[in-house]
Structures are given as C-alpha cells and as structure tokens.
Design an enzyme around this catalytic site. Structure first.
Site, PDB file in Angstrom:
ATOM      1  N   LYS A   1       0.272  -4.832   9.559  1.00  0.00           N
ATOM      2  CA  LYS A   1       1.456  -4.635   8.761  1.00  0.00           C
ATOM      3  C   LYS A   1       2.356  -3.532   9.631  1.00  0.00           C
ATOM      4  O   LYS A   1       1.815  -2.510  10.268  1.00  0.00           O
ATOM      5  CB  LYS A   1       1.341  -3.692   7.265  1.00  0.00           C
ATOM      6  CG  LYS A   1       2.663  -3.397   6.750  1.00  0.00           C
ATOM      7  CD  LYS A   1       2.451  -3.038   5.106  1.00  0.00           C
ATOM      8  CE  LYS A   1       3.805  -2.809   4.397  1.00  0.00           C
ATOM      9  NZ  LYS A   1       4.676  -1.885   4.947  1.00  0.00           N
TER      10      LYS A   1
ATOM     11  N   GLY B   1       7.229  -2.407  -3.108  1.00  0.00           N
ATOM     12  CA  GLY B   1       6.387  -1.382  -3.068  1.00  0.00           C
ATOM     13  C   GLY B   1       6.932  -0.381  -4.458  1.00  0.00           C
ATOM     14  O   GLY B   1       6.444  -0.630  -5.507  1.00  0.00           O
TER      15      GLY B   1
ATOM     16  N   CYS C   1       3.316   2.973   9.202  1.00  0.00           N
ATOM     17  CA  CYS C   1       3.649   4.333   8.680  1.00  0.00           C
ATOM     18  C   CYS C   1       4.139   5.390   9.596  1.00  0.00           C
ATOM     19  O   CYS C   1       3.633   5.597  10.629  1.00  0.00           O
ATOM     20  CB  CYS C   1       2.364   4.993   7.960  1.00  0.00           C
ATOM     21  SG  CYS C   1       2.613   6.496   7.068  1.00  0.00           S
TER      22      CYS C   1
ATOM     23  N   GLN D   1      -6.238  -1.548   3.452  1.00  0.00           N
ATOM     24  CA  GLN D   1      -5.596  -1.092   4.593  1.00  0.00           C
ATOM     25  C   GLN D   1      -6.209  -0.053   5.391  1.00  0.00           C
ATOM     26  O   GLN D   1      -6.371   1.111   4.671  1.00  0.00           O
ATOM     27  CB  GLN D   1      -4.050  -0.920   4.205  1.00  0.00           C
ATOM     28  CG  GLN D   1      -3.126  -0.589   5.600  1.00  0.00           C
ATOM     29  CD  GLN D   1      -1.528  -0.158   5.342  1.00  0.00           C
ATOM     30  OE1 GLN D   1      -1.649   1.041   4.745  1.00  0.00           O
ATOM     31  NE2 GLN D   1      -0.938  -1.139   5.363  1.00  0.00           N
TER      32      GLN D   1
ATOM     33  N   GLY E   1      10.580  -4.394   2.558  1.00  0.00           N
ATOM     34  CA  GLY E   1      11.579  -3.402   2.832  1.00  0.00           C
ATOM     35  C   GLY E   1      12.929  -3.620   1.880  1.00  0.00           C
ATOM     36  O   GLY E   1      13.280  -4.682   2.053  1.00  0.00           O
ATOM     37  N   GLY E   2      13.218  -2.889   1.059  1.00  0.00           N
ATOM     38  CA  GLY E   2      14.427  -2.736   0.414  1.00  0.00           C
ATOM     39  C   GLY E   2      14.653  -4.051  -0.745  1.00  0.00           C
ATOM     40  O   GLY E   2      15.647  -4.025  -1.289  1.00  0.00           O
TER      41      GLY E   2
ATOM     42  N   PRO F   1       0.752  -1.028  -0.143  1.00  0.00           N
ATOM     43  CA  PRO F   1      -0.053   0.077   0.200  1.00  0.00           C
ATOM     44  C   PRO F   1       0.986   1.263  -0.117  1.00  0.00           C
ATOM     45  O   PRO F   1       1.966   1.255   0.884  1.00  0.00           O
ATOM     46  CB  PRO F   1      -0.719  -0.195   1.413  1.00  0.00           C
ATOM     47  CG  PRO F   1      -0.065  -0.942   2.112  1.00  0.00           C
ATOM     48  CD  PRO F   1       0.826  -2.099   1.128  1.00  0.00           C
TER      49      PRO F   1
ATOM     50  N   HIS G   1       7.930  -4.810   7.692  1.00  0.00           N
ATOM     51  CA  HIS G   1       9.003  -4.116   7.051  1.00  0.00           C
ATOM     52  C   HIS G   1      10.049  -4.135   7.896  1.00  0.00           C
ATOM     53  O   HIS G   1      10.216  -3.889   9.188  1.00  0.00           O
ATOM     54  CB  HIS G   1       8.523  -2.509   7.092  1.00  0.00           C
ATOM     55  CG  HIS G   1       9.302  -1.693   6.207  1.00  0.00           C
ATOM     56  ND1 HIS G   1       8.900  -0.688   5.579  1.00  0.00           N
ATOM     57  CD2 HIS G   1      10.801  -1.562   6.232  1.00  0.00           C
ATOM     58  CE1 HIS G   1       9.791   0.093   4.785  1.00  0.00           C
ATOM     59  NE2 HIS G   1      10.992  -0.562   5.202  1.00  0.00           N
TER      60      HIS G   1
END
Length: 336
Positions: free
Chosen positions: A143, A237, A104, A74, A216-217, A21, A175
């Site tokens: 998340k 993402g 976030c 989400q 992540g990454g 998201p 993440h």
C-alpha cells in the site's frame, strides 16, 4: 445473528472492496463488527511493525477470530530480514494476505524508516517484498501513495511500481494523494494534498493484469462504485468507520449478493453476544462499544444512541445491557 464458518476466500474477489487499515481503529473488535455488516469485503488489521512481532508478544499482535476472514495483515518495517521473520510468524495465523505499508506519513513512522518515506527507496522496498514472499505462500501486497514531497508522480510512481512488479508483488493499493513529509501533519496529509484519481487509473492501465486498488477521498458508495470502471477495487477508511452501516450494502453493490442486508437490531444483538464472551475474558465494554458509535447515524435518536454507547459503556461494571438501552433510543426497523 451469528458468524458462520467461512469457506476459503478468493482474495482477488474480496479486494473489490476493502476497509483500510487505520491505527487505533481497525482492531479485532472493529473487524468483528465490520464482518457482521459485510461477508465479502477484505478487512485489514491496524499496521503492526515487524519489530513488535519479532521482538514482542507476537500472539497478541497476530491473533484474530476466524469469523473475521478474509483479513489482511499490514506490516510496517524496512529491514528485509526482520520483515521475513515477522511474515513467517504471521503465516501460521492464516491471514488472507500480508501487506507492506509504504504510505503512512506520520513522524513516528518516518523515524523508524518505514511508511511513506520508503517511496524514495524503491529498491529497498523491493528487497522487503522479495524477503516476505520467500517466507510465505500467501499473497504479498503493498500500500503506497502516488508520491512524496517534490517527486514527479509520473516518473517516480512508475519507477516504484515497476520495482514492485519485478519483486513479485501481487497487488498495489494506491492512496491517490502525495504525502508531504515536510510541512504537513499526518491529519493534513489525509486531506490537503490534492486527489489524483486519474494518475491511479493510468497506473492500473499500465500494469494490467496486476491488480491496482484505489484509496483516498472516497466518502460514499456511489463514488466508490464509479471508480470500479477504472480500477480493480476500492478501499474506504474513515467514511466506512464513522458510518459503518454503509458496509451493509457492500455485498449487494460490489459482490452481487442477493441476501438481505443486516438490520441494526440484528447487529446490536450479535455484538452483545460477542461482547459477552469478551467481557468474560477481561475486555472492557468500551473497547468494543467505541467502534459502534456510528451505527445509528441518520436515524432519529442517533445522538442519544451515541451518548449511551460512549458514556455508559465506560462506567465501571458496564455490561451488554448498554447495547439494548442504546438501541431503545433510536427508531430502527424491527427484524422480521
């Protein structure tokens, strides 16, 4: 190329690969494009606050095209009762799962007491999860980050995860970075805190059989595929957004599909068909074209493709002929 009706999705399979998201990015037009590229991956809405759904125009926030399924909604929020009400309203729209954002790091999110700052309040998040589960038969997931600020990511992440398990969460998307709420901007929080994939691997081993998905990454499909030896699924993402044609390989590489990958001409024609219907409803072409800028990346003429899509689509009265002009700029294989 059209979007055929989809059978009911096994969400545990769809979670093998998901598109994260992303605020202002993963709207319904973006998801329609991504679904043309992958039939199997799980797609996510942008984060929508529970307050916006409960006190605003719920239909505007919740409507989506059935062809986008499987889609996860989400939610952002920290009031169990309000999240339960938002979940009840969302339930009628048929999302594949409902996810709570606890990752976030933006200032606006913190000021509303949701997002990553909630990692410091696992009991409250657990109460939110329980309230959401009571409001729907659909899977409720979370998340999160591996931690925030000065937290010990071993102790605090285990404590947080245990609270989620006790509350009945059905999957955790993690993440693999801390979020530094003091001193780093949201943009910096996407790159500066070091990645710790091994911490997520340990969490997955500890929580099995609860699904743990890694975010992540991850910049390439090779990197994402390598992580599948350690986790139950991966989430990409910005890499997937900026280079959307990578999604055309997802069904083969992550789901074992034998069907041919969609070609750029087929995608452009399908999006032109979709955009025509949306223009008739008053949608501006640029609202759709902006998600397509990376489709020609790596091809000769990609720069001209992006220019046509970004400039011409913004002109008054722009129509779907823009897509054909953009396609004419690149050397792409012709669909048989």
């Amino acid at each position: 190329m059209t979007q055929p009706a989809r059978p009911e999705t096994d969400i545990s399979i769809a979670r093998r690969f998901s598109v994260a998201p992303m605020m202002d990015w993963t709207d319904r037009h973006c998801r329609y494009l991504h679904r043309l590229l992958t039939r199997e991956a799980l797609l996510f809405t942008e984060m929508v606050t529970s307050a916006a759904i409960v006190h605003g125009d719920a239909g505007r926030h919740l409507r989506f095209d059935a062809a986008e399924q499987p889609v996860a909604l989400q939610l952002g929020g920290s009031d169990p009762a309000e999240l339960a009400r938002a979940t009840t309203l969302a339930d009628a729209y048929g999302y594949a799962e409902i996810n709570l954002n606890v990752g976030c790091p933006s200032d606006r999110v913190q000021s509303g007491r949701f997002g990553a700052c909630l990692m410091a309040e696992p009991a409250l998040v657990a109460a939110c999860v329980r309230a959401m589960r009571a409001a729907t038969d659909r899977p409720v997931t979370v998340k999160c980050r591996i931690g925030i600020d000065d937290q010990d990511t071993e102790e605090s992440l285990d404590r947080f995860a245990d609270a989620m398990v006790e509350a009945g969460v059905e999957a955790l998307y993690v993440h693999a970075r801390k979020a530094w709420l003091k001193g780093l901007s949201p943009k910096e929080n996407r790159t500066i805190p070091p990645l710790d994939y091994e911490r997520v691997h340990r969490l997955r081993a500890r929580l099995a059989p609860l699904p743990v998905l890694l975010n992540g990454g991850l910049e390439t499909l090779d990197a994402a595929r390598a992580q599948m030896a350690h986790v139950d699924g991966v989430m990409l993402g910005r890499a997937a957004y900026h280079h959307p044609m990578m999604l055309a390989e997802i069904d083969r590489r992550f789901f074992g599909a034998a069907t041919p990958s969609p070609t750029l001409p087929a995608i452009m024609q399908a999006m032109a068909d979709y955009a025509g219907g949306q223009l008739a409803q008053g949608v501006r072409l640029n609202s759709i074209a902006r998600h397509m800028l990376g489709l020609a990346n790596g091809l000769p003429g990609a720069r001209q493709f992006r220019q046509v899509m970004s400039v011409d689509a913004c002109r008054p009265g722009a129509d779907t002929s823009v897509f054909r002009r953009a396609l004419d700029c690149v050397s792409a294989p012709v669909e048989a």
